[in-house]
Design a protein around this motif. Structure first.
Motif, PDB file in Angstrom:
ATOM      1  N   LEU A 181       0.825  -1.201   0.000  1.00  0.00           N
ATOM      2  CA  LEU A 181       0.000   0.000   0.000  1.00  0.00           C
ATOM      3  C   LEU A 181       0.865   1.260   0.000  1.00  0.00           C
ATOM      4  N   LEU A 182       1.937   1.257   0.761  1.00  0.00           N
ATOM      5  CA  LEU A 182       2.858   2.395   0.750  1.00  0.00           C
ATOM      6  C   LEU A 182       3.409   2.644  -0.652  1.00  0.00           C
ATOM      7  N   GLY A 183       3.809   1.566  -1.308  1.00  0.00           N
ATOM      8  CA  GLY A 183       4.342   1.697  -2.664  1.00  0.00           C
ATOM      9  C   GLY A 183       3.328   2.288  -3.634  1.00  0.00           C
ATOM     10  N   LEU A 184       2.070   1.873  -3.505  1.00  0.00           N
ATOM     11  CA  LEU A 184       1.031   2.391  -4.387  1.00  0.00           C
ATOM     12  C   LEU A 184       0.781   3.875  -4.145  1.00  0.00           C
ATOM     13  N   LEU A 185       0.724   4.280  -2.890  1.00  0.00           N
ATOM     14  CA  LEU A 185       0.421   5.679  -2.585  1.00  0.00           C
ATOM     15  C   LEU A 185       1.558   6.619  -2.963  1.00  0.00           C
ATOM     16  N   LYS A 186       2.730   6.080  -3.212  1.00  0.00           N
ATOM     17  CA  LYS A 186       3.855   6.901  -3.660  1.00  0.00           C
ATOM     18  C   LYS A 186       3.816   7.158  -5.164  1.00  0.00           C
ATOM     19  N   LYS A 187       2.951   6.441  -5.860  1.00  0.00           N
ATOM     20  CA  LYS A 187       2.933   6.532  -7.323  1.00  0.00           C
ATOM     21  C   LYS A 187       2.162   7.764  -7.796  1.00  0.00           C
ATOM     22  N   ASP A 188       2.678   8.377  -8.863  1.00  0.00           N
ATOM     23  CA  ASP A 188       2.051   9.573  -9.428  1.00  0.00           C
ATOM     24  C   ASP A 188       0.976   9.253 -10.456  1.00  0.00           C
ATOM     25  N   ASP A 189       0.945   8.004 -10.929  1.00  0.00           N
ATOM     26  CA  ASP A 189       0.023   7.671 -12.017  1.00  0.00           C
ATOM     27  C   ASP A 189      -1.180   6.864 -11.545  1.00  0.00           C
ATOM     28  N   LEU A 190      -1.523   6.975 -10.277  1.00  0.00           N
ATOM     29  CA  LEU A 190      -2.698   6.301  -9.724  1.00  0.00           C
ATOM     30  C   LEU A 190      -3.937   7.098 -10.144  1.00  0.00           C
ATOM     31  N   GLN A 191      -4.722   6.543 -11.046  1.00  0.00           N
ATOM     32  CA  GLN A 191      -5.841   7.269 -11.656  1.00  0.00           C
ATOM     33  C   GLN A 191      -7.085   7.236 -10.769  1.00  0.00           C
ATOM     34  N   ILE A 192      -7.052   8.036  -9.698  1.00  0.00           N
ATOM     35  CA  ILE A 192      -8.146   8.038  -8.740  1.00  0.00           C
ATOM     36  C   ILE A 192      -8.148   9.360  -7.989  1.00  0.00           C
ATOM     37  N   GLU A 193      -9.313   9.827  -7.611  1.00  0.00           N
ATOM     38  CA  GLU A 193      -9.405  11.073  -6.864  1.00  0.00           C
ATOM     39  C   GLU A 193      -8.812  10.888  -5.474  1.00  0.00           C
ATOM     40  N   GLU A 194      -8.148  11.924  -5.006  1.00  0.00           N
ATOM     41  CA  GLU A 194      -7.445  11.827  -3.728  1.00  0.00           C
ATOM     42  C   GLU A 194      -8.392  11.575  -2.561  1.00  0.00           C
ATOM     43  N   VAL A 195      -9.584  12.129  -2.617  1.00  0.00           N
ATOM     44  CA  VAL A 195     -10.522  11.931  -1.514  1.00  0.00           C
ATOM     45  C   VAL A 195     -10.958  10.468  -1.419  1.00  0.00           C
ATOM     46  N   ILE A 196     -11.007   9.776  -2.553  1.00  0.00           N
ATOM     47  CA  ILE A 196     -11.360   8.352  -2.538  1.00  0.00           C
ATOM     48  C   ILE A 196     -10.216   7.556  -1.908  1.00  0.00           C
ATOM     49  N   ILE A 197      -8.978   7.912  -2.244  1.00  0.00           N
ATOM     50  CA  ILE A 197      -7.828   7.261  -1.605  1.00  0.00           C
ATOM     51  C   ILE A 197      -7.895   7.459  -0.095  1.00  0.00           C
ATOM     52  N   TRP A 198      -8.226   8.666   0.334  1.00  0.00           N
ATOM     53  CA  TRP A 198      -8.330   8.963   1.758  1.00  0.00           C
ATOM     54  C   TRP A 198      -9.380   8.072   2.423  1.00  0.00           C
ATOM     55  N   ASP A 199     -10.536   7.950   1.787  1.00  0.00           N
ATOM     56  CA  ASP A 199     -11.609   7.107   2.337  1.00  0.00           C
ATOM     57  C   ASP A 199     -11.140   5.670   2.533  1.00  0.00           C
ATOM     58  N   TYR A 200     -10.500   5.108   1.504  1.00  0.00           N
ATOM     59  CA  TYR A 200     -10.066   3.716   1.589  1.00  0.00           C
ATOM     60  C   TYR A 200      -8.893   3.543   2.551  1.00  0.00           C
ATOM     61  N   LEU A 201      -8.030   4.552   2.635  1.00  0.00           N
ATOM     62  CA  LEU A 201      -6.925   4.482   3.587  1.00  0.00           C
ATOM     63  C   LEU A 201      -7.458   4.432   5.015  1.00  0.00           C
ATOM     64  N   LEU A 202      -8.472   5.216   5.302  1.00  0.00           N
ATOM     65  CA  LEU A 202      -9.083   5.183   6.629  1.00  0.00           C
ATOM     66  C   LEU A 202      -9.665   3.799   6.925  1.00  0.00           C
TER      67      LEU A 202
END
Length: 324
Positions: A181-202
């Motif tokens: 998960l750390l490796g994925l969140l470091k990537k610049d080409d993750l095609q997803i809105e940041e707020v959705i990433i935040w929701d799933y990270l929580l």
């Protein structure tokens, strides 16, 4: 001119494997209720596998009644049977095996240093795209720490970046390995809105933190501190300036206590005081419409180009940044 009779050689060695009465190695494979005993010949194992060449050397072997005893609990019987067939005959038919066993076969061939086999199995598995796309997490858990699996790992990460919601919304996501998960969140080409990433990270953090339930109303200060500890390496990777103000108010602000003070203060100043962040990542994962690396202007400072891209992406026309 040399004559080659590999076909008969393979058949003869297959007979040695299946009907051996002169074996000198007993290999116990698997664990718990799934254990099986295999018989083999040390000379063949050493000749075909650099791993066995070392493991069955005189300095390492364990003998009982003049028989070499070897344990391999981290390989399933089905997979080891495939390995032995390859070692003795040089043959394998992956079309008859389950993809789960093929994945285990790949990992085992890497451990046993069967390079030729490993290359073939990795290429075969990558072609099973529909299965991999439904099983990213077990595949990533199996290969993420194997340097030789870079080709398969890159395929998985590229596919996830192109359609990350499928990955984040899978039922296995809460169990995903921290390093993956750390490796994925470091990537610049993750095609997803940041707020959705935040929701799933929580959601991931809550699942990973002992004693937390989904009802935040029942949390105490210790619960928030525990969640903060779980997510401390992830918070700096969230590009908060890419989250629209309304979502920040509704979804980020309630978790203020799990965000380091410096980061939270920069987020607030960015949204409410028009202050440009100093330490927060500004760039968009999906690629800003204007990039500071190739944008030149005598009026707009390069660092502001990412902020302008943020406005455009979020279509937040009411928010106007004044820079002095």
């Amino acid at each position: 001119m040399a004559l080659i009779f590999h076909s008969n050689l393979s058949k003869d060695f297959s007979l040695i494997l299946n009907n051996a009465d002169d074996y000198n190695v007993i290999i116990k494979v698997g664990e718990n209720q799934n254990i099986k005993e295999f018989h083999a010949h040390s000379v063949i194992l050493r000749a075909r596998s650099p791993y066995f060449r070392g493991a069955l050397s005189a300095n390492w072997i364990t003998k009982k009644d003049n028989m070499i005893i070897f344990n391999k609990p981290n390989v399933t019987p089905n997979v080891f049977e495939m390995i032995l067939k390859y070692i003795y005959t040089g043959e394998i038919d992956l079309s008859k095996e389950s993809n789960e066993d093929i994945l285990g076969f790949l990992v085992a061939s890497d451990e046993l240093l069967l390079e030729e086999l490993f290359v073939h199995v990795q290429d075969y598995l990558i072609k099973q795209k529909s299965w991999i796309d439904k099983n990213f997490i077990p595949v990533l858990h199996a290969v993420s720490n194997l340097d030789s699996c870079k080709k398969l790992l890159d395929y998985c990460l590229k596919s996830i970046c192109e359609d990350p919601v499928k990955f984040f919304s899978s039922k296995e996501f809460p169990s995903v390995n921290k390093e993956i998960l750390l490796g994925l969140l470091k990537k610049d080409d993750l095609q997803i809105e940041e707020v959705i990433i935040w929701d799933y990270l929580l959601k991931w953090g809550i699942e990973q933190t002992s004693g937390l339930g989904n009802n935040r109303a029942g949390w105490n200060n210790e619960n928030y501190e525990a969640l903060k500890k779980t997510l401390n390496q992830f918070i700096p990777l969230i590009r908060f300036v890419r989250i629209p103000r309304a979502d920040f108010f509704d979804k980020v602000r309630p978790y203020k206590t799990i965000i380091p003070d410096q980061i939270y203060e920069e987020i607030e100043e960015f949204y409410y005081k028009d202050t440009l962040p100093k330490t927060i990542t500004l760039s968009s994962r999906t690629g800003p419409l204007i990039r500071s690396s190739n944008f030149e202007s005598n009026i707009i400072k390069p660092i502001l180009t990412n902020i302008i891209a943020n406005w455009i992406d979020n279509k937040d026309a009411k928010y106007v940044y004044s820079y002095h």
